[in-house]
Design an enzyme around this catalytic site. Structure first.
Site, PDB file in Angstrom:
ATOM      1  N   ASP A 179       0.906  -1.138   0.000  1.00 62.28           N
ATOM      2  CA  ASP A 179       0.000   0.000   0.000  1.00 62.28           C
ATOM      3  C   ASP A 179       0.948   1.190   0.000  1.00 62.28           C
ATOM      4  O   ASP A 179       1.582   1.470   1.020  1.00 62.28           O
ATOM      5  CB  ASP A 179      -0.869   0.000   1.271  1.00 62.28           C
ATOM      6  CG  ASP A 179      -1.868   1.134   1.238  1.00 62.28           C
ATOM      7  OD1 ASP A 179      -1.447   2.262   0.908  1.00 62.28           O
ATOM      8  OD2 ASP A 179      -3.048   0.920   1.535  1.00 62.28           O
ATOM      9  N   HIS A 180       1.094   1.832  -1.145  1.00 60.56           N
ATOM     10  CA  HIS A 180       2.210   2.790  -1.231  1.00 60.56           C
ATOM     11  C   HIS A 180       2.050   3.972  -0.263  1.00 60.56           C
ATOM     12  O   HIS A 180       3.014   4.638   0.064  1.00 60.56           O
ATOM     13  CB  HIS A 180       2.458   3.251  -2.672  1.00 60.56           C
ATOM     14  CG  HIS A 180       1.523   4.313  -3.173  1.00 60.56           C
ATOM     15  ND1 HIS A 180       0.245   4.049  -3.602  1.00 60.56           N
ATOM     16  CD2 HIS A 180       1.676   5.652  -3.306  1.00 60.56           C
ATOM     17  CE1 HIS A 180      -0.326   5.175  -3.988  1.00 60.56           C
ATOM     18  NE2 HIS A 180       0.517   6.174  -3.823  1.00 60.56           N
ATOM     19  N   HIS A 242      -5.744   2.886   1.131  1.00 65.51           N
ATOM     20  CA  HIS A 242      -4.951   4.032   1.596  1.00 65.51           C
ATOM     21  C   HIS A 242      -5.602   4.776   2.770  1.00 65.51           C
ATOM     22  O   HIS A 242      -4.957   5.088   3.764  1.00 65.51           O
ATOM     23  CB  HIS A 242      -4.733   5.042   0.468  1.00 65.51           C
ATOM     24  CG  HIS A 242      -4.150   4.455  -0.781  1.00 65.51           C
ATOM     25  ND1 HIS A 242      -3.223   3.444  -0.767  1.00 65.51           N
ATOM     26  CD2 HIS A 242      -4.367   4.736  -2.101  1.00 65.51           C
ATOM     27  CE1 HIS A 242      -2.876   3.143  -2.017  1.00 65.51           C
ATOM     28  NE2 HIS A 242      -3.567   3.907  -2.842  1.00 65.51           N
TER      29      HIS A 242
HETATM   30  C1  BG6 Z   1      -3.375   4.927  -6.370  1.00 63.91           C
HETATM   31  C2  BG6 Z   1      -4.728   5.028  -7.016  1.00 63.91           C
HETATM   32  O1  BG6 Z   1      -3.320   3.830  -5.505  1.00 63.91           O
HETATM   33  O2  BG6 Z   1      -3.120   6.122  -5.648  1.00 63.91           O
HETATM   34  C3  BG6 Z   1      -4.791   6.222  -7.931  1.00 63.91           C
HETATM   35  O3  BG6 Z   1      -4.970   3.846  -7.764  1.00 63.91           O
HETATM   36  C4  BG6 Z   1      -4.414   7.478  -7.177  1.00 63.91           C
HETATM   37  O4  BG6 Z   1      -6.079   6.374  -8.485  1.00 63.91           O
HETATM   38  C5  BG6 Z   1      -3.087   7.280  -6.461  1.00 63.91           C
HETATM   39  O5  BG6 Z   1      -4.298   8.518  -8.123  1.00 63.91           O
HETATM   40  C6  BG6 Z   1      -2.797   8.470  -5.557  1.00 63.91           C
HETATM   41  O6  BG6 Z   1      -1.514   8.331  -5.061  1.00 63.91           O
HETATM   42  P1  BG6 Z   1      -0.659   9.585  -4.615  1.00 63.91           P
HETATM   43  O7  BG6 Z   1       0.602   8.999  -4.114  1.00 63.91           O
HETATM   44  O8  BG6 Z   1      -0.486  10.427  -5.848  1.00 63.91           O
HETATM   45  O9  BG6 Z   1      -1.456  10.312  -3.593  1.00 63.91           O
END
Ligand code: BG6
Length: 474
Positions: A179-180, A242
C-alpha cells in the site's frame, strides 16, 4: 545485508519504469542494496538485455531523483539487470525462468534468496504464484518473498480467493502487500512523531481530540485508467486501502515502531473496532464537466450512464476506550481543486465550552503528507498591536529533493525482510469487510450519487457530513 535476486514480473510496464527501477537505483546509489544482487526483468516484449538496460537508463533519467552527473553509476547499475521475454500465462515459461535465475545466481555467486515482484494485472496473480510454486522457483535453499501490488481483490470474496492462491505458494510472513501510502515519508514518520514527543502523548486520545480529518484530494481525473476505475471507484481505489491505513496509522499508539508483529496486530485490533455508518455517514460523488474539463461520464472508456463514484467521504468511529466518540472524517476524490493529502487533528476547544466564550479557535495539528512534507500547528495568541486574540501557525515543511519516494522505502524494507509497513492479510480482510456493505449500498443505489463540478471542492453533501457533527473541513 544478504545478497538476493530481484525477479520482476511486468518489467516493461509503467510502474516499473516510473517507480520500481528509479527506487532500486536510488537504493543502489545510497548503498542500500546488498553488495551482490541481480535483477531479472520479465516482460512480453522481445528485447535484448542491452535494449532493456537502455530502457531502464531512460527511465532513470526521467524519474529518478538523482538525474544528473551519475551516468557511470547508472551504467554500472543496469549491468546487474537481465531481461527475459516470456509468456507468463504458460507453464513452460517458468522452467525457462528457473534456468535463468539459477544461471544468474551462479554467475553472481548469489545464495538462493529470491524476491518475486508482481507488477502486473491482478488477473495474473493466480497463474504466476501457482507456477512459481509448481516450477520450484520458490523451492530455494535461501529465503523467498513476494511483493504484490494493489488492488488486492475487488471485494471481500475475490480478495479471499486471491489470498488463498498466494498463501498456497508463500507463507504470510513472506507476502509483502504494497500500500504505497504506508511508504510515504510522512506516514512513516507518524509513529515516531507521536512517540518522540512526550508533549503529544497525553493528547493522543478522545479526551483531548475533537475529531480527525483525513483528506486525499487529487486534481487529476481518471486519465487513461477508465477500464480499471469503472470497476473500482473511489471506495475501492482509495478508501479500502490508503484511507483506512491512514486512519490506523493515526490511531495506533505503540511506541516501538519497528516491531512489525506488534504494529500489524495493533492495526488489526483497530480495524476490528472500526464502525462506518452506512446510510447517513457516507457520501459519494462524481465529477461533472467544467469549462475546459471533461466530466467523468465523457472520459474515454467511461460508460455514459456510469454510476461510479469519483469522490467518497465518510465519518467513522473507532469503538475502543481510547477513541470512542471521536469522529474520523475522511474524504477523497478526483478532479478536485488541488492535490492535497493531509491529516488534520482538531483538539477540543475547552475554552469555548465554558460559560464565558472566548474567540479562541481550536488548536489544529496538520500533518502534510503530499505534495508537501510538513507539520503545522495552529495556536491562539494575543496580537501585540490590537491586543486581540488571533490564530498563529507554526510551520515546518521540507521540499528537499533527497527525501525518498514511497517505493524506495518499501523496497528497502522488503529487501531487509521488514514487514512493518506492508499490510497483513487480516487487515486487508477486515478492510474489505467494512467496505463491503458500502459497496452493496452503492450498487443498489441506497446511497445517492451526488455530483460536483470538476475543479471544485467536491459535493456539498460532504460538508453536511462534517457540519452535522458541529465541525467543518479544514
Ligand atoms: C493509487 C490510485 O493507488 O493512488 C490512484 O490507484 C491514485 O487512483 C493514487 O491517483 C494516488 O496516489 P498519490 O501517491 O499520488 O497520492
Amino acid at each position: 545485508m544478504e545478497n538476493m535476486s530481484f525477479i520482476l514480473f511486468g518489467a516493461t510496464g509503467d510502474l516499473a519504469r516510473r517507480k520500481i527501477f528509479p527506487a532500486l537505483f536510488n537504493l543502489y546509489r545510497n548503498q542500500k542494496l546488498p553488495k551482490a544482487f541481480s535483477i531479472i526483468g520479465i516482460g512480453k516484449e522481445e528485447l535484448s538485455n542491452k535494449q532493456f538496460q537502455e530502457l531502464v537508463i531512460d527511465s532513470l533519467y526521467e524519474y529518478s531523483r538523482h538525474s544528473v552527473n551519475d551516468k557511470a553509476q547508472k551504467a554500472e547499475f543496469v549491468k546487474s539487470i537481465t531481461y527475459i521475454s516470456l509468456d507468463i500465462t504458460k507453464e513452460t515459461s517458468y522452467q525457462k525462468l528457473l534456468t535463468l535465475v539459477k544461471k544468474v545466481e551462479r554467475e553472481h555467486n548469489l545464495q538462493e534468496n529470491r524476491i518475486f515482484y508482481l507488477s502486473v494485472s491482478p488477473k495474473l496473480f493466480n497463474v504466476i504464484t501457482t507456477n512459481i510454486k509448481k516450477s520450484n522457483l520458490s523451492n530455494t535453499s535461501g529465503w523467498k518473498r513476494v511483493i504484490i501490488e494493489k488492488p488486492f481483490g475487488n471485494d471481500l470474496k475475490t480478495a479471499q480467493q486471491l489470498n488463498d492462491i498466494v498463501q498456497n505458494a508463500f507463507q504470510e510472513d513472506e507476502i509483502f502487500r504494497i500500500d504505497h501510502y504506508l511508504g510515504k515519508p510522512m506516514v512513516k514518520n507518524l509513529l515516531t512523531f507521536v512517540s518522540a514527543n512526550p508533549m503529544l502523548q497525553p493528547l493522543w486520545n478522545k479526551h483531548m481530540i475533537a475529531n480527525i480529518q483525513i483528506t486525499a484530494n487529487e486534481e487529476v481525473g481518471v486519465g487513461s485508467r477508465a477500464s480499471y476505475y469503472e470497476q473500482a471507484g473511489a471506495v475501492r481505489d482509495m478508501f479500502q486501502n490508503h484511507m483506512l491505513q491512514l486512519i490506523m496509522m493515526t490511531a495506533v499508539t505503540m511506541l516501538d515502531e519497528r516491531n512489525a508483529i506488534k504494529l500489524r496486530a495493533e492495526k488489526v485490533q483497530l480495524m476490528e473496532t472500526i464502525r462506518v455508518e452506512n446510510q447517513h455517514d457516507v457520501v459519494r460523488g462524481q465529477y461533472t464537466k467544467a469549462p475546459c474539463i471533461k466530466g467523468y461520464k465523457d472520459e474515454l472508456g467511461v460508460d455514459s450512464s456510469s454510476n461510479i463514484e469519483t469522490f467518497f467521504a465518510a465519518s467513522l468511529f473507532i469503538e475502543n476506550p481510547l477513541w470512542e466518540g471521536v469522529p474520523f472524517f475522511v474524504r477523497t476524490g478526483k478532479r478536485l481543486n488541488k492535490k492535497e493529502t493531509k491529516i488534520v487533528i482538531e483538539f477540543k476547544n475547552v475554552l469555548n465550552n465554558h460559560e464565558k466564550k472566548t474567540n479562541s479557535k481550536p488548536n489544529l495539528l496538520t500533518i502534510h503528507i503530499n505534495p508537501d512534507y510538513g507539520i503545522s500547528l495552529q495556536l491562539n495568541s494575543k496580537n501585540p498591536i490590537t491586543g486581540e486574540l488571533e490564530t498563529i501557525t507554526m510551520n515546518f515543511s521540507s521540499n528537499d529533493k533527497d527525501i525518498p519516494e514511497a517505493y524506495e522505502y518499501l523496497l528497502a524494507d522488503a529487501i531487509q525482510g521488514d514487514l512493518s509497513y506492508f499490510t497483513h492479510w487480516d487487515e486487508v480482510e477486515l478492510a474489505w469487510k467494512s467496505v463491503q456493505p458500502i459497496i452493496e449500498n452503492f450498487h443498489t443505489n441506497k446511497i445517492p450519487l451526488n455530483f460536483y463540478q470538476a475543479g471544485s471542492n467536491g459535493p456539498k453533501e460532504a460538508d453536511d457530513l462534517v457540519n452535522k457533527h458541529g465541525y467543518k473541513w479544514w
